[in-house]
Design an enzyme around this catalytic site. Structure first.
Site, PDB file in Angstrom:
ATOM      1  N   LYS A  73      42.222 -36.314  39.083  1.00  0.00           N
ATOM      2  CA  LYS A  73      42.567 -37.417  40.200  1.00  0.00           C
ATOM      3  C   LYS A  73      41.635 -37.410  41.036  1.00  0.00           C
ATOM      4  CE  LYS A  73      47.634 -37.053  40.121  1.00  0.00           C
ATOM      5  NZ  LYS A  73      48.928 -36.722  40.561  1.00  0.00           N
ATOM      6  N   LYS A 108      50.093 -39.751  28.723  1.00  0.00           N
ATOM      7  CA  LYS A 108      51.643 -39.461  29.281  1.00  0.00           C
ATOM      8  C   LYS A 108      52.010 -40.688  30.043  1.00  0.00           C
ATOM      9  CE  LYS A 108      50.463 -37.098  33.333  1.00  0.00           C
ATOM     10  NZ  LYS A 108      50.920 -36.054  34.444  1.00  0.00           N
ATOM     11  N   LYS A 158      53.424 -41.606  36.989  1.00  0.00           N
ATOM     12  CA  LYS A 158      53.704 -42.691  38.018  1.00  0.00           C
ATOM     13  C   LYS A 158      52.308 -43.209  38.725  1.00  0.00           C
ATOM     14  CE  LYS A 158      56.361 -39.282  39.857  1.00  0.00           C
ATOM     15  NZ  LYS A 158      57.264 -38.349  40.457  1.00  0.00           N
TER      16      LYS A 158
END
Ligand code: TYM
Length: 332
Positions: free
Chosen positions: A112, A195, A198
């Site tokens: 991230k 995966k 969101k």
């Protein structure tokens, strides 16, 4: 009864099927056998920038969905993390026994922060897994139902519990991950090796619980499938079809083998069409119940306040003993 704890971020307008099948479905099941504490982790949701009004709305929608999929306020304690101040209080202490290098090795942080540009990533994003450990340890949880992507964070929670216990005396239960393999990694419909996420999937790669089933059907129709035409389950060579089979099986309750047999000699189109129906049937009542909860926000907030009170009783006791062991002054 053994204790269970888990959390979910209110960072989107809806949960997706990965959240549901990888984690939340097990939350519902575990409330039958465990003393259950579940949390909408709004503190975690501000680590990468956010809009205040939207956060509050999404926190409500998250809670409404959790009740709608079957969390029973009589059997599960569902609460909002920011209403229980013990979480960041314990996180500070745990942060002081976490190595800088140890925290730097968290792959979710590395991914991230790289995506955001390392200079701009917040300190909160860095200490995120320490707050997560505090979440879990405050409730002396024995088991933590999560998807595969949380395994490393849970490993850190275990290490911190053990470290604290050996430094200051037995205080925390060492939590075990509860990861149910079959559905621990639901993948992106457009990129079946990644995966469903969101934060990083495109909208076409995600099936949201609260979206119009016609939209889900369209996404399923254009899901990336694999070369060949046979419907077989093989996550290595046929990740796309296998993901569709996994979702179908989990929602319809039919075994993978049974499905593979039923689709022998039939094409991907048939599987996709049926799966779209299975999804539609599954989400419709959830959407209806979610709406009912959201129609009465005062009542919803009251349920959550009651949850926070129950949570504070447990979290407060744990925090007091941790503070005592660390050598802090008694509470005034
Ligand atoms: P979050 O909000 O990203 O996801 C919530 C849960 O959904 C699971 N999940 C998946 N499972 C299978 N397939 C997928 N594609 C998929 N995507 C998400 C996640 O593994 C998770 O269980 N850090 C946590 C929130 C958290 C927490 C906690 C969890 C904060 N404190 C304490 C457990 C205990 C997170 O970001 O989850």
């Amino acid at each position: 009864r053994p204790r269970v704890f888990s959390g979910i971020q209110p960072t989107a307008d809806s949960f997706h099927l990965g959240n549901y099948l990888g984690a939340v479905r097990h939350w519902v099941a575990l409330q039958e056998t465990h003393d259950a504490f579940y949390c909408v982790v709004d503190l975690h949701a501000i680590t990468a920038g956010h809009d205040p009004a939207l956060l509050r709305q999404r926190t409500r929608v998250a809670a409404a969905q959790l009740f709608a999929v079957g969390l029973d306020p009589e059997r599960s304690t569902l609460f909002v993390q920011s209403q229980v101040p013990e979480h960041p209080q314990l996180a500070w202490v745990l942060g002081c026994i976490t190595g800088f290098g140890e925290a730097s090795r968290m792959t979710q942080f590395k991914d991230k922060s790289q995506k955001q540009g390392n200079e701009r990533a917040s300190v909160g994003l860095f200490t995120y897994p320490i707050l997560q450990a505090a979440d879990i340890l405050l409730y002396q949880a024995n088991a933590v139902p999560v998807g595969e992507d949380q395994r490393q964070h849970l490993e850190l929670s275990r290490d911190l519990a053990q470290r604290f216990n050996s430094l200051f005396g037995q205080t925390f239960t060492v939590p075990a991950p509860h990861i149910v393999k079959d559905t621990a990694k639901i993948t992106d419909l457009q990129d079946p090796t990644a995966k469903m996420s969101k934060s990083s999937s495109s909208p076409a790669g995600i099936i949201d619980l609260l979206e119009d089933p016609a939209r889900s059907a369209k996404k399923i129709r254009s899901a990336v499938t694999d070369t060949g035409r046979e419907i077989v389950f093989d996550a290595e060579t046929k990740p796309g079809v296998s993901n569709l089979l996994t979702i179908h099986s989990a929602l319809s309750g039919r075994g993978i083998d049974e499905l593979v047999a039923a689709y022998a000699g039939r094409g991907y189109g048939d599987l996709k069409k049926d799966l779209a129906e299975v999804v539609a049937e599954f989400v419709r009542p959830i959407q209806e119940r979610t709406r009912t909860y959201l129609d009465d926000p005062a009542q919803l907030d009251k349920l959550l306040a009651t949850g926070a009170e129950k949570a504070r009783a447990v979290a407060g006791a744990t925090l007091r003993s941790a503070y005592e062991r660390v050598g802090f002054f008694p509470p005034v």
